[in-house]
Design an enzyme around this catalytic site. Structure first.
Site, PDB file in Angstrom:
ATOM      1  N   ARG A  45      12.308  -6.158   4.690  1.00  0.00           N
ATOM      2  CA  ARG A  45      12.267  -4.788   5.227  1.00  0.00           C
ATOM      3  C   ARG A  45      12.863  -4.745   6.637  1.00  0.00           C
ATOM      4  NH1 ARG A  45       6.719  -1.532   5.174  1.00  0.00           N
ATOM      5  NH2 ARG A  45       6.270  -2.858   6.949  1.00  0.00           N
TER       6      ARG A  45
ATOM      7  N   LYS B  10       0.839  -1.212   0.000  1.00  0.00           N
ATOM      8  CA  LYS B  10       0.000   0.000   0.000  1.00  0.00           C
ATOM      9  C   LYS B  10       0.875   1.264   0.000  1.00  0.00           C
ATOM     10  CE  LYS B  10      -1.991  -1.102   3.886  1.00  0.00           C
ATOM     11  NZ  LYS B  10      -1.411  -2.400   4.282  1.00  0.00           N
TER      12      LYS B  10
ATOM     13  N   ARG C 129      12.463  -2.045  11.311  1.00  0.00           N
ATOM     14  CA  ARG C 129      11.205  -1.654  11.964  1.00  0.00           C
ATOM     15  C   ARG C 129      10.801  -2.701  12.986  1.00  0.00           C
ATOM     16  NH1 ARG C 129       6.477   0.342   7.937  1.00  0.00           N
ATOM     17  NH2 ARG C 129       5.188  -0.955   9.296  1.00  0.00           N
TER      18      ARG C 129
ATOM     19  N   ARG D 132       0.305  -9.230  13.216  1.00  0.00           N
ATOM     20  CA  ARG D 132      -0.329  -8.278  12.298  1.00  0.00           C
ATOM     21  C   ARG D 132      -1.201  -8.998  11.278  1.00  0.00           C
ATOM     22  NH1 ARG D 132       4.776  -5.282  10.275  1.00  0.00           N
ATOM     23  NH2 ARG D 132       3.401  -4.044   8.986  1.00  0.00           N
TER      24      ARG D 132
HETATM   25  P1  B4P Z   1       4.669  -1.493   2.137  1.00  0.00           P
HETATM   26  O1  B4P Z   1       4.217  -0.829   0.908  1.00  0.00           O
HETATM   27  O2  B4P Z   1       5.510  -0.647   3.040  1.00  0.00           O
HETATM   28  O3  B4P Z   1       3.555  -2.132   3.047  1.00  0.00           O
HETATM   29  P2  B4P Z   1       2.221  -1.494   3.588  1.00  0.00           P
HETATM   30  O4  B4P Z   1       1.190  -2.433   3.155  1.00  0.00           O
HETATM   31  O5  B4P Z   1       2.060  -0.078   3.194  1.00  0.00           O
HETATM   32  O6  B4P Z   1       2.501  -1.267   5.153  1.00  0.00           O
HETATM   33  P3  B4P Z   1       2.122  -1.856   6.541  1.00  0.00           P
HETATM   34  O7  B4P Z   1       0.746  -2.422   6.601  1.00  0.00           O
HETATM   35  O8  B4P Z   1       3.280  -2.731   6.885  1.00  0.00           O
HETATM   36  O9  B4P Z   1       2.229  -0.702   7.574  1.00  0.00           O
HETATM   37  P4  B4P Z   1       1.349   0.512   8.110  1.00  0.00           P
HETATM   38  O10 B4P Z   1       2.332   1.616   8.092  1.00  0.00           O
HETATM   39  O11 B4P Z   1       0.078   0.747   7.410  1.00  0.00           O
HETATM   40  O12 B4P Z   1       5.513  -2.754   1.669  1.00  0.00           O
HETATM   41  C1  B4P Z   1       6.127  -3.632   2.542  1.00  0.00           C
HETATM   42  C2  B4P Z   1       7.401  -4.219   1.950  1.00  0.00           C
HETATM   43  O13 B4P Z   1       7.151  -4.908   0.741  1.00  0.00           O
HETATM   44  C3  B4P Z   1       8.450  -3.160   1.605  1.00  0.00           C
HETATM   45  O14 B4P Z   1       9.703  -3.614   2.016  1.00  0.00           O
HETATM   46  C4  B4P Z   1       8.380  -3.032   0.092  1.00  0.00           C
HETATM   47  O15 B4P Z   1       9.603  -2.644  -0.479  1.00  0.00           O
HETATM   48  C5  B4P Z   1       7.968  -4.431  -0.317  1.00  0.00           C
HETATM   49  N1  B4P Z   1       7.177  -4.450  -1.555  1.00  0.00           N
HETATM   50  C6  B4P Z   1       6.148  -3.607  -1.870  1.00  0.00           C
HETATM   51  N2  B4P Z   1       5.653  -3.905  -3.091  1.00  0.00           N
HETATM   52  C7  B4P Z   1       6.376  -4.991  -3.551  1.00  0.00           C
HETATM   53  C8  B4P Z   1       6.332  -5.783  -4.753  1.00  0.00           C
HETATM   54  N3  B4P Z   1       5.446  -5.541  -5.757  1.00  0.00           N
HETATM   55  N4  B4P Z   1       7.200  -6.813  -4.855  1.00  0.00           N
HETATM   56  C9  B4P Z   1       8.114  -7.065  -3.886  1.00  0.00           C
HETATM   57  N5  B4P Z   1       8.216  -6.353  -2.730  1.00  0.00           N
HETATM   58  C10 B4P Z   1       7.354  -5.326  -2.574  1.00  0.00           C
HETATM   59  O16 B4P Z   1       0.982   0.089   9.625  1.00  0.00           O
HETATM   60  C11 B4P Z   1       1.934  -0.140  10.651  1.00  0.00           C
HETATM   61  C12 B4P Z   1       1.246  -0.202  12.048  1.00  0.00           C
HETATM   62  O17 B4P Z   1       0.652   1.092  12.369  1.00  0.00           O
HETATM   63  C13 B4P Z   1       0.061  -1.187  12.193  1.00  0.00           C
HETATM   64  O18 B4P Z   1       0.474  -2.511  12.453  1.00  0.00           O
HETATM   65  C14 B4P Z   1      -0.715  -0.547  13.390  1.00  0.00           C
HETATM   66  O19 B4P Z   1      -0.129  -0.845  14.638  1.00  0.00           O
HETATM   67  C15 B4P Z   1      -0.554   0.959  13.138  1.00  0.00           C
HETATM   68  N6  B4P Z   1      -1.691   1.506  12.356  1.00  0.00           N
HETATM   69  C16 B4P Z   1      -1.628   2.045  11.099  1.00  0.00           C
HETATM   70  N7  B4P Z   1      -2.847   2.416  10.690  1.00  0.00           N
HETATM   71  C17 B4P Z   1      -3.713   2.106  11.691  1.00  0.00           C
HETATM   72  C18 B4P Z   1      -5.131   2.208  11.857  1.00  0.00           C
HETATM   73  N8  B4P Z   1      -5.902   2.705  10.882  1.00  0.00           N
HETATM   74  N9  B4P Z   1      -5.686   1.784  13.013  1.00  0.00           N
HETATM   75  C19 B4P Z   1      -4.922   1.290  14.012  1.00  0.00           C
HETATM   76  N10 B4P Z   1      -3.594   1.138  13.917  1.00  0.00           N
HETATM   77  C20 B4P Z   1      -2.982   1.533  12.770  1.00  0.00           C
END
Ligand code: B4P
Length: 192
Positions: free
Chosen positions: A127, A13, A133, A144
């Site tokens: 990551r 995302k 992290r 998670r």
């Molecule tokens: P990201 O793109 O970073 O993953 P994400 O889905 O955005 O993030 P995530 O769910 O982990 O964290 P968030 O900050 O929302 O990609 C992850 C990895 O994959 C990276 O290393 C990237 O390079 C790799 N990648 C991406 N695309 C790829 C592809 N096509 N091929 C290969 N590799 C790829 O949340 C973190 C914490 O914050 C939660 O656990 C919670 O505690 C809190 N939080 C956030 N929002 C909240 C809410 N609404 N309510 C309550 N708590 C919340």
């Protein structure tokens, strides 16, 4: 364009939102980034959130809604936004509907990025090595994914039932996934 990005932790995302922001010229609002900024600043909210995030749980709905209200009070969200990481449970989905209604706005699409768990665990392990992290540690990742299945999966179903869901395959190169999203939300603007 007003977009909501959904998907399991590590589904990409944040990665895709960073690109979509440039393409659509709208702000990227990541609740994870907002929380991490509070943690880094050592604010009272950050101190509260730090431990909850590190163990892979969700931070309280009340804190999240306060942060979101604050972010949406800024003028740059009027022309559109990419919301990444919110809503993560049904209460947050209802709160988002209310918040947008109070602003006279509606989102255009909720895009779900699908990636199987095996690949997610692999990505987050990568990551963890690169960025260190706390919530990318194996125990937190397991937690998670569990939280996602129990609390966030119903949100996907909610948007599906309301005819607002677009499902996009999140596996492939960053470029390939980006093009799939663009094609799904704005076919006339699709690249290549
Ligand atoms: P990201 O793109 O970073 O993953 P994400 O889905 O955005 O993030 P995530 O769910 O982990 O964290 P968030 O900050 O929302 O990609 C992850 C990895 O994959 C990276 O290393 C990237 O390079 C790799 N990648 C991406 N695309 C790829 C592809 N096509 N091929 C290969 N590799 C790829 O949340 C973190 C914490 O914050 C939660 O656990 C919670 O505690 C809190 N939080 C956030 N929002 C909240 C809410 N609404 N309510 C309550 N708590 C919340």
């Amino acid at each position: 364009m007003r977009l909501v990005l959904l998907g399991a932790p590590g589904s990409g995302k944040g990665t895709q939102a960073a690109r979509l922001k440039e393409y659509l010229q709208v702000p990227h609002i990541s609740t994870g980034d907002l929380l991490r900024a509070e943690v880094a600043a050592g604010s009272p909210l950050g101190l509260q959130a730090k431990e909850v995030m590190a163990r892979g749980d969700l931070v309280s709905d009340e804190i999240l809604l306060g942060m979101l209200r604050d972010r949406f009070s800024r003028d740059d969200t009027r022309a559109g936004f990419i919301l990444d990481g919110y809503p993560r449970n049904l209460a947050q989905a209802a709160a988002l509907d209310e918040l947008l209604a109070s602003l006279g706005q509606k989102f255009d699409a909720a895009v779900q990025l699908t990636v199987d768990n095996e690949q997610i665990v692999e990505r987050l392990a990568g990551r963890a090595k690169a960025e260190g992290r706390a919530d990318d540690a194996p125990d937190s990742v397991r937690k998670r994914l569990q939280v996602y299945d129990q609390q966030t999966a119903p949100v996907i179903e909610f948007y599906r039932q309301h005819g607002q869901l677009t499902v996009v395959d999140g596996v492939g190169s960053l470029e390939a996934v980006f093009n799939r999203i663009v094609e799904a939300i704005a076919p006339e603007k699709a690249v290549g």
